[in-house]
Every structure is written in structure tokens, then in C-alpha cells.
Design a protein around this motif. Structure first.
Motif, mmCIF file in Angstrom:
data_model
loop_
_atom_site.group_PDB
_atom_site.id
_atom_site.type_symbol
_atom_site.label_atom_id
_atom_site.label_comp_id
_atom_site.label_asym_id
_atom_site.label_seq_id
_atom_site.Cartn_x
_atom_site.Cartn_y
_atom_site.Cartn_z
ATOM 1 N N ARG A 42 15.656 -66.582 -33.240
ATOM 2 C CA ARG A 42 15.051 -67.495 -34.211
ATOM 3 C C ARG A 42 16.102 -68.025 -35.169
ATOM 4 O O ARG A 42 17.129 -67.402 -35.411
ATOM 5 C CB ARG A 42 13.948 -66.802 -35.001
ATOM 6 N N GLU A 43 15.779 -69.207 -35.698
ATOM 7 C CA GLU A 43 16.631 -69.830 -36.712
ATOM 8 C C GLU A 43 15.830 -70.069 -37.971
ATOM 9 O O GLU A 43 14.671 -70.513 -37.863
ATOM 10 C CB GLU A 43 17.130 -71.178 -36.210
ATOM 11 N N PRO A 44 16.387 -69.872 -39.151
ATOM 12 C CA PRO A 44 17.680 -69.246 -39.342
ATOM 13 C C PRO A 44 17.565 -67.768 -39.033
ATOM 14 O O PRO A 44 16.496 -67.189 -39.185
ATOM 15 C CB PRO A 44 17.965 -69.485 -40.830
ATOM 16 N N GLY A 45 18.653 -67.158 -38.600
ATOM 17 C CA GLY A 45 18.655 -65.729 -38.299
ATOM 18 C C GLY A 45 19.252 -65.455 -36.944
ATOM 19 O O GLY A 45 20.138 -66.168 -36.495
ATOM 20 N N GLY A 46 18.779 -64.396 -36.315
ATOM 21 C CA GLY A 46 19.213 -64.075 -34.961
ATOM 22 C C GLY A 46 20.520 -63.304 -34.869
ATOM 23 O O GLY A 46 20.855 -62.781 -33.813
ATOM 24 N N THR A 47 21.274 -63.252 -35.970
ATOM 25 C CA THR A 47 22.487 -62.434 -36.033
ATOM 26 C C THR A 47 22.450 -61.755 -37.404
ATOM 27 O O THR A 47 21.693 -62.185 -38.289
ATOM 28 C CB THR A 47 23.777 -63.294 -35.975
ATOM 29 N N PHE A 49 24.657 -61.863 -39.740
ATOM 30 C CA PHE A 49 25.083 -62.866 -40.720
ATOM 31 C C PHE A 49 23.953 -63.887 -40.976
ATOM 32 O O PHE A 49 23.628 -64.222 -42.112
ATOM 33 C CB PHE A 49 26.337 -63.558 -40.168
ATOM 34 N N GLY A 50 23.324 -64.339 -39.886
ATOM 35 C CA GLY A 50 22.261 -65.335 -39.992
ATOM 36 C C GLY A 50 21.041 -64.802 -40.729
ATOM 37 O O GLY A 50 20.388 -65.539 -41.475
ATOM 38 N N GLU A 51 20.719 -63.525 -40.526
ATOM 39 C CA GLU A 51 19.543 -62.949 -41.212
ATOM 40 C C GLU A 51 19.795 -62.875 -42.712
ATOM 41 O O GLU A 51 18.883 -63.031 -43.518
ATOM 42 C CB GLU A 51 19.193 -61.563 -40.646
ATOM 43 N N LYS A 52 21.077 -62.637 -43.096
ATOM 44 C CA LYS A 52 21.396 -62.609 -44.541
ATOM 45 C C LYS A 52 21.206 -64.003 -45.128
ATOM 46 O O LYS A 52 20.675 -64.162 -46.228
ATOM 47 C CB LYS A 52 22.845 -62.149 -44.747
ATOM 48 N N LEU A 53 21.645 -65.024 -44.384
ATOM 49 C CA LEU A 53 21.468 -66.399 -44.871
ATOM 50 C C LEU A 53 19.982 -66.750 -44.938
ATOM 51 O O LEU A 53 19.531 -67.430 -45.849
ATOM 52 C CB LEU A 53 22.200 -67.399 -43.968
ATOM 53 N N ARG A 54 19.213 -66.262 -43.927
ATOM 54 C CA ARG A 54 17.757 -66.516 -43.904
ATOM 55 C C ARG A 54 17.119 -66.027 -45.210
ATOM 56 O O ARG A 54 16.383 -66.753 -45.864
ATOM 57 C CB ARG A 54 17.138 -65.805 -42.698
ATOM 58 N N SER A 55 17.452 -64.770 -45.595
ATOM 59 C CA SER A 55 16.864 -64.233 -46.830
ATOM 60 C C SER A 55 17.363 -65.028 -48.026
ATOM 61 O O SER A 55 16.582 -65.337 -48.937
ATOM 62 C CB SER A 55 17.250 -62.769 -47.056
ATOM 63 N N ALA A 56 18.652 -65.370 -48.025
ATOM 64 C CA ALA A 56 19.205 -66.104 -49.174
ATOM 65 C C ALA A 56 18.447 -67.415 -49.391
ATOM 66 O O ALA A 56 18.185 -67.812 -50.527
ATOM 67 C CB ALA A 56 20.688 -66.385 -48.961
ATOM 68 N N PHE A 73 22.125 -73.669 -43.220
ATOM 69 C CA PHE A 73 21.453 -73.630 -41.913
ATOM 70 C C PHE A 73 22.450 -73.870 -40.785
ATOM 71 O O PHE A 73 22.391 -73.218 -39.748
ATOM 72 C CB PHE A 73 20.313 -74.659 -41.850
ATOM 73 N N ALA A 74 23.384 -74.796 -41.010
ATOM 74 C CA ALA A 74 24.379 -75.082 -39.961
ATOM 75 C C ALA A 74 25.308 -73.873 -39.762
ATOM 76 O O ALA A 74 25.707 -73.581 -38.624
ATOM 77 C CB ALA A 74 25.182 -76.324 -40.330
ATOM 78 N N SER A 75 25.619 -73.152 -40.840
ATOM 79 C CA SER A 75 26.479 -71.955 -40.714
ATOM 80 C C SER A 75 25.774 -70.892 -39.887
ATOM 81 O O SER A 75 26.374 -70.290 -38.983
ATOM 82 C CB SER A 75 26.793 -71.352 -42.086
ATOM 83 N N ALA A 76 24.515 -70.652 -40.203
ATOM 84 C CA ALA A 76 23.750 -69.646 -39.447
ATOM 85 C C ALA A 76 23.670 -70.067 -37.981
ATOM 86 O O ALA A 76 23.761 -69.244 -37.062
ATOM 87 C CB ALA A 76 22.349 -69.509 -40.042
#
Ligand code: T5A
Length: 209
Positions: A42-47, A49-56, A73-76
Motif C-alpha cells: 500500500r501507498e503511502p507505506g509498504g516499507t 521508511f514508507g510507514e514512518k512517512l505515512r504516519s507523519a 509521497f514521492a519519497s515513500a
């Protein structure tokens, strides 16, 4: 990127309550029955690093600048492509099902947050972000259906779910723009019942494999 010819990237898009999670369950079973290994992300997330950005982003209590949102979103996305999607697609008979992709950035940040579609497209014009899916299902619903399904679910609203009707109308325009401009998108009338939506998707998938 080396991509195995028997492996496919399938994307689901649509506004909140469009039924992505519901239909992804069916597609998962469809491909398993055809002997593929299915990887759901899933986006954002899936890694990590991405899950941290998702919560942020989704738990933010203050307004994030649209440009910051687009880049987060592009970074994740770059990370999930590099860490998960590319390695999986290089192997035989793998299916990656992605719940949201860069079309979400066009709709949410490009249209609803008014950055413009071109800015988002430009941000995605090199590897790894320029990977296009084999097919993207846009589950199209109207504003009223989205609100009705969100209230029936009754869970607490996240960052974007608190937005007003103007925001949601812009989102729908954004997805319609994507459907007109990207040939991999199939628009499905997802205000209809679950079985109807499932059948439409299955008939497209049968052509793909
Ligand atoms: N975002 C994301 C951006 O702004 N930019 C980006 O680049 C990206 C990648 C992610 C948020 O981040 C934003 C967009 C989002 O706001 P999320 O938590 O992942 O947030 O939320 P969603 O992806 O929107 O997930 P939802 O759970 O809200 O929606 P779904 O998965 O589409 O809907 P689903 O399947 O849970 O169904 C909702 C309800 O409707 C019923 C289901 O049973 C369920 O109760 N339902 C139907 N009812 C009748 N008929 C049908 N056809 C039905 N289909 C489902």
C-alpha cells in the motif's frame, strides 16, 4: 530495471470508500487461482521508511504544505519501488497489487491541493518513479457514495478524510484527468454493487494474463 515477462503490476485507485480494499481481496484470490504469487502493498507505506512517512502525513495535526506533501509521497513511492516492487517483478509469475500509486498524487496534490498535474508528472519522470503499471483500476464513485460508506464504517477520520466537498470534487476531477490521459487506466463504476465491480475487474484481468 529487469522485469520478468510473466510478472505484473496492478494498481487500484479511487477516493475514500471506493472499495479498493474490498476488490483487492478478490484480485488476490484470482491470481492465486492462476498460479501466481501475490504481493500486496500500500501507498503511502509498504516499507519501514514508507510507514514512518505515512504516519507523519496521515496523523499530522497541522496543515502540511502541498509541495512538502507531494515530495513526501514521492519519497515513500521511490523507496517502495526500489526496495520491494522492482525486486519482486524481476522474478517469475509474481503479481504486485498496489493500493494507490502516483495517480493519487495527481488527484490529491495536483488537483485537490492545486499544485497542478504537470508538477506531479515532472516529479515522476525518472527511475524508479517512472514505472507504469500493467493496469490501473480507477474505482469511480461520487461524493455522496463516499460519504455514505465512510459514515457506515464509523472509524475516526484521518488527515484527508476531514476535507470538505470542494476538495473531494477536485479529487474526482483529478482522477477523471488521469483516466483521460493514461491508457493503462480502466474506469469502473464502483457505485454499483460489489459483485458487479468484481465482474468488471475480472473480465479485464482475463485479457491481461
Ligand atoms: N494520498 C495517497 C495522497 O494524498 N497522495 C498520494 O500520493 C497517496 C499515495 C491514504 C491517504 O493518502 C492520500 C490518499 C488517502 O487519503 P488510506 O488509509 O490508505 O489513506 O485510505 P484509502 O486508500 O482511501 O482507503 P479506504 O479504506 O478509505 O477506502 P477503500 O479501501 O477504497 O474502501 P473499502 O474497500 O475499505 O470499502 C469501504 C466500505 O464500503 C463498502 C465496504 O464493505 C466498506 O465498508 N463497499 C461497498 N459497499 C457497496 N457497494 C460496493 N461496491 C462496495 N465496495 C466497498
Amino acid at each position: 530495471m529487469h522485469r520478468h515477462p510473466t510478472s505484473k503490476l496492478i494498481v487500484f485507485e479511487g477516493i475514500e470508500g471506493s472499495g479498493k480494499t474490498t476488490q483487492i481481496e478478490f484480485v488476490h484470490k484470482f491470481f492465486e487461482n492462476h498460479g501466481h504469487t501475490v504481493n500486496r502493498l500500500r501507498e503511502p507505506g509498504g516499507t519501514q521508511f514508507g510507514e514512518k512517512l505515512r504516519s507523519a502525513i496521515l496523523e499530522s495535526e497541522t496543515m502540511i504544505h502541498p509541495l512538502a506533501e507531494a515530495h513526501l509521497f514521492a519519497s515513500a513511492r521511490a523507496q517502495i519501488l526500489f526496495e520491494k516492487v522492482f525486486p519482486i517483478l524481476s522474478k517469475e509469475k509474481q503479481i504486485v497489487i498496489l493500493d494507490r500509486y502516483f495517480y493519487s498524487s495527481i488527484a490529491y496534490q495536483g488537483f485537490a491541493r492545486k499544485l497542478g498535474a504537470q508538477k506531479i508528472i515532472d516529479l515522476h519522470n525518472e527511475e524508479p518513479l517512472n514505472l507504469r503499471p500493467d493496469i490501473c483500476f480507477y474505482l469511480k464513485i461520487d461524493l455522496e457514495t463516499s460519504h455514505a460508506r465512510q459514515s457506515a464504517r464509523g472509524s475516526e477520520k484521518d488527515y484527508f478524510e476531514k476535507s470538505n466537498n470542494e476538495f473531494y470534487s477536485a479529487l474526482i476531477n483529478g482522477y477523471d484527468y488521469c483516466a483521460e490521459n493514461f491508457k493503462e487506466i480502466r474506469t469502473i463504476d464502483a457505485a454499483k454493487d460489489i459483485e458487479y465491480v468484481k465482474e468488471q475487474i475480472n473480465s479485464e484481468l482475463t485479457k491481461l494474463i
